[in-house]
Write an enzyme that holds these catalytic residues in place. Structure first.
Site, PDB file in Angstrom:
ATOM      1  N   SER A  10      35.789  32.650  33.031  1.00 51.52           N
ATOM      2  CA  SER A  10      34.335  32.704  33.074  1.00 51.52           C
ATOM      3  C   SER A  10      33.724  32.756  31.673  1.00 51.52           C
ATOM      4  CB  SER A  10      33.908  33.954  33.843  1.00 51.52           C
ATOM      5  OG  SER A  10      34.468  35.099  33.209  1.00 51.52           O
ATOM      6  N   CYS A  72      42.221  33.306  34.288  1.00 55.36           N
ATOM      7  CA  CYS A  72      41.254  34.192  34.937  1.00 55.36           C
ATOM      8  C   CYS A  72      41.960  34.885  36.096  1.00 55.36           C
ATOM      9  CB  CYS A  72      40.071  33.381  35.451  1.00 55.36           C
ATOM     10  SG  CYS A  72      38.954  34.364  36.458  1.00 55.36           S
ATOM     11  N   GLU A 147      31.270  40.294  26.801  1.00 52.19           N
ATOM     12  CA  GLU A 147      30.584  39.026  26.507  1.00 52.19           C
ATOM     13  C   GLU A 147      29.391  39.264  25.577  1.00 52.19           C
ATOM     14  OE1 GLU A 147      31.112  35.689  27.450  1.00 52.19           O
ATOM     15  OE2 GLU A 147      33.053  36.260  28.299  1.00 52.19           O
ATOM     16  N   HIS A 181      39.700  39.425  29.926  1.00 54.80           N
ATOM     17  CA  HIS A 181      38.809  39.956  28.885  1.00 54.80           C
ATOM     18  C   HIS A 181      39.359  41.249  28.271  1.00 54.80           C
ATOM     19  CE1 HIS A 181      35.755  37.256  30.603  1.00 54.80           C
ATOM     20  NE2 HIS A 181      34.954  37.571  29.593  1.00 54.80           N
TER      21      HIS A 181
HETATM   22  N1  DGL Z   1      38.319  37.196  32.708  1.00 58.28           N
HETATM   23  C1  DGL Z   1      38.294  36.984  34.117  1.00 58.28           C
HETATM   24  C2  DGL Z   1      39.386  37.699  34.822  1.00 58.28           C
HETATM   25  O1  DGL Z   1      40.467  37.728  34.288  1.00 58.28           O
HETATM   26  C3  DGL Z   1      36.926  36.969  34.770  1.00 58.28           C
HETATM   27  C4  DGL Z   1      36.066  38.128  34.491  1.00 58.28           C
HETATM   28  C5  DGL Z   1      34.671  37.990  35.114  1.00 58.28           C
HETATM   29  O2  DGL Z   1      34.023  36.971  34.873  1.00 58.28           O
HETATM   30  O3  DGL Z   1      34.265  38.888  35.842  1.00 58.28           O
HETATM   31  O4  DGL Z   1      39.248  38.195  35.906  1.00 58.28           O
END
Ligand code: DGL
Length: 274
Positions: A10, A72, A147, A181
């Site tokens: 994302s 992700c 972010e 993230h």
């Molecule tokens: N970085 C992603 C994950 O590993 C998505 C985080 C998000 O957009 O909520 O789940």
């Protein structure tokens, strides 16, 4: 033959996976999509997440990726089957890779609300360690703060302390960073957890599976590659976003070590291609 490795997330989080891929496979060429127009994914419904995954993977397929690495966790947890059927190329997941690196029966998982609610990490860990006590915590605030550039602010510390409380109560000795993230918060989380609690980044396990997969798809073994062909990350990776390229480039800088060139793309071009 040089295959293009596709990755998506994302936002900036999946760059933590991209960096692991390019460190471990310095010859690989990568295409990264940050779907920043729709971040965060992790507070969305399973139906929305599956719809998004289908669109993004269709776009990567139109760009002719030869292998897809799920960068992700949320899409991995809720839409791996969608990615597999849309990609038409091999797909490597983060969540099923993690079991190989879990060496404890008291495991914590920090993840997005959607991933935590899916129980995907619990199932993956129980597949290899049925007796493990797995404490999964959904962390709704983390992605938005990351972010927005937070890495060690007061507000981030406060929410991190709240998310870590159930893991401390369960006396875990490994914590899976179950959202791509979260490796960006490693210094802060290390400071807030007792010494000896190990933070596990599933991307490290994924990249170990990527080499054999690329080999089976016809890539020559890395040892036979000439070192002068190793290109710096910025020349090997194409970074694309659905939102603002400048915001993404600024957020990417502290993880990549340079300010990358970033393109804006429209995912609807792929819908027209199939
Ligand atoms: N970085 C992603 C994950 O590993 C998505 C985080 C998000 O957009 O909520 O789940």
């Amino acid at each position: 033959m040089e295959l293009l490795v596709g990755l998506f997330d994302s936002g900036v989080g999946g760059l933590t996976v991209l960096r692991r891929v390019t460190e471990r496979h310095p010859h690989s060429r990568c295409l990264y999509l940050g779907d920043t127009a729709r971040v965060p994914y992790g507070s969305r419904s399973p139906e929305e997440i599956r719809q998004i995954a289908a669109e993004v993977v269709r776009w990567l397929r139109a760009e002719e990726v030869g292998v897809l690495v799920m960068a992700c966790n949320t899409c991995n947890a809720l839409a791996l089957d969608v990615a597999v059927s849309e990609a038409a190329v091999p797909v490597l997941g983060l969540i099923d890779s993690v079991a190989t690196v879990i060496k404890s029966d008291r495991v914590g998982v920090l993840a997005t609300p959607a991933t935590a609610a899916s129980g995907a990490y619990r199932r993956a860990i129980h597949a290899s360690r049925p007796m493990a006590v797995v404490t999964e915590v959904g962390c709704p605030e983390f992605v938005g703060l990351i972010e927005a550039g937070h890495r060690d602010s007061d507000v981030l510390r406060r929410v991190a302390q709240a998310y870590l409380a159930p893991l401390l109560a369960a006396e875990v000795d490994m914590v899976v960073l179950g959202c791509s993230h979260y490796p960006l918060l490693r210094p802060l989380l290390t400071e807030l957890l007792p010494a000896g609690v190990e933070l596990v980044d599933p991307a490290l396990a994924v990249v170990e599976r990527l080499g054999p997969l690329l080999g089976s798809l016809g890539e020559s073994p890395e040892v036979e590659r000439r070192t002068e062909l190793v290109l710096p990350l910025q020349q090997r990776s194409r970074l694309c976003v659905t939102g603002c390229p400048d915001t993404f480039a600024a957020g990417a800088e502290d993880w990549l070590g340079h300010r990358p060139a970033v393109e804006h793309v429209d995912l609807r071009t792929a819908a027209r291609a199939f």
